[in-house]
Design an enzyme around this catalytic site. Structure first.
Site, PDB file in Angstrom:
ATOM      1  CG  HIS A  79      -1.632  -1.226   1.512  1.00  0.00           C
ATOM      2  ND1 HIS A  79      -2.851  -1.537   0.914  1.00  0.00           N
ATOM      3  CD2 HIS A  79      -1.345  -2.281   2.321  1.00  0.00           C
ATOM      4  CE1 HIS A  79      -3.269  -2.713   1.352  1.00  0.00           C
ATOM      5  NE2 HIS A  79      -2.379  -3.188   2.194  1.00  0.00           N
TER       6      HIS A  79
HETATM    7  C1  BDR Z   1      -2.402   0.333   5.812  1.00  0.00           C
HETATM    8  O1  BDR Z   1      -2.416  -0.366   7.049  1.00  0.00           O
HETATM    9  C2  BDR Z   1      -1.111  -0.741   7.423  1.00  0.00           C
HETATM   10  O2  BDR Z   1      -1.138  -2.056   7.850  1.00  0.00           O
HETATM   11  C3  BDR Z   1      -0.221  -0.565   6.232  1.00  0.00           C
HETATM   12  O3  BDR Z   1       1.062  -0.115   6.660  1.00  0.00           O
HETATM   13  C4  BDR Z   1      -0.929   0.469   5.404  1.00  0.00           C
HETATM   14  O4  BDR Z   1      -0.445   1.769   5.718  1.00  0.00           O
HETATM   15  C5  BDR Z   1      -3.237  -0.428   4.842  1.00  0.00           C
HETATM   16  O5  BDR Z   1      -4.552  -0.526   5.308  1.00  0.00           O
END
Ligand code: BDR
Ligand code: CA
Length: 320
Positions: free
Chosen positions: A247
């Protein structure tokens, strides 16, 4: 180069985001601020320091921020995966311990002072809960006018990943997210799960990176293989698994190549009250509220451009 401040809760995908930001020739990573999220803030700080040491960028300072949300009490740092009852940090990093130490200044002090002194535009990129950004807004009313662009990893249009509708970063501090989205920043790009789930990395991509043999490529291959393993157990991605989203790194890639994401302008707000939907980003696609547009929302992403950028950037010698 484009100046950038990353606000992170490192975090496996945060780690890849930090490496891409620190090593891409078109980005000047001005600093890293940490926030309670994936793991307790002191571990986010330690993980961020070890990543920067690992790639030879210990010159980039890490400023520790909030250890809890603005308002919610007893907020557990969610261990989102259990393996046979054994809770473990889903964000452990296969990287040696940090040598560098965090900066004395806090995240909010660094954010406020840096934007007050800035003569060039600096993009602010939160890829964790938005607690530090909301705190900076509260501490310095002029802050909102000094930040030219926010690129936020967060939110979900068609689905969530903590609850059916809420995404982790927004859910982690819903009040802070609501404050940030209604603060009147000049330009906010919101990159939700709908987009990041389209920029998946596969095991073949991990092999491609591992073959490069550099510290960043090797670490990223290991980190993403770990993420694929977790997803294959708990939330298969792609047609038949064997892939995982990264992400936060997608947001960094977008800073350099604006064709990686396609965005549409919408009015978006955050639920902060309902037990069922707290942390959900409500996207007013039908213009029912009559409120002015406040974000550019990304809904599609290009995985090839994303992975090619990682491979190209991480192939170059660095670290040591
Ligand atoms: C987000 O949640 C975290 O686990 C990851 O780092 C990312 O920023 C995705 O939902
Ligand atoms: Ca994150």
């Amino acid at each position: 180069p484009k100046k950038l401040i990353l606000d992170v809760d490192t975090g496996t995908d945060d780690a890849v985001a930090i490496m891409l930001a620190a090593l891409h020739p078109e980005i000047e990573l001005v600093g890293v601020t940490t926030v309670n999220g994936n793991v307790e803030v002191q571990f986010c700080t330690d993980n961020s320091l070890r990543v920067l040491d690992h790639i030879g960028r210990s010159d980039i300072r890490v400023y520790e921020g909030a250890d809890r949300p603005l308002v919610r009490t007893g907020h557990p740092v969610p261990k989102r995966y259990e393996d046979g009852g054994e809770k473990y940090h889903a964000e452990k990093l296969p990287i040696p311990d940090a040598i560098s130490k965090k900066a004395e200044k806090t995240a909010v002090e660094f954010l406020i002072e840096t934007y007050r002194a800035a003569t060039d535009p600096i993009v602010l990129m939160p890829v964790g809960p938005l607690t530090n950004i909301a705190a900076a807004l509260a501490a310095d009313p002029g802050f909102v006018k000094r930040v030219p662009e926010l690129i936020i990893m967060g939110g979900g249009y068609a689905f969530g990943n903590v609850t059916a509708t809420a995404e982790f970063n927004i859910w982690g501090d819903a009040e802070a997210a609501a404050r940030v989205l209604n603060s009147g920043f000049e330009k906010i790009t919101l990159v939700p799960l709908d987009a990041t789930h389209q920029a998946l990395m596969t095991l073949a991509d991990c092999d491609r990176l591992a073959a490069l043999g550099t510290p960043a490529a090797t670490a990223t291959a290991e980190i993403v293989r770990f993420r694929i393993d977790v997803h294959d157990k708990y939330q298969k991605m792609g047609e038949e698994g064997g892939a995982a989203p990264v992400h936060d790194a997608v947001c960094v890639a977008y800073l350099v190549d604006r064709d990686i994401l396609a965005t549409r302008p919408y009015f978006v707000e955050v639920e902060t009250a309902s037990p069922l939907t707290v942390g959900t980003t409500i996207v007013d696609t039908q213009r029912r509220t009559g409120f002015p547009v406040n974000v550019d929302l990304a809904l599609t992403a290009d995985p090839r451009r994303f992975v090619d950028m990682l491979a190209e950037t991480f192939a170059k010698p660095h670290g040591g």
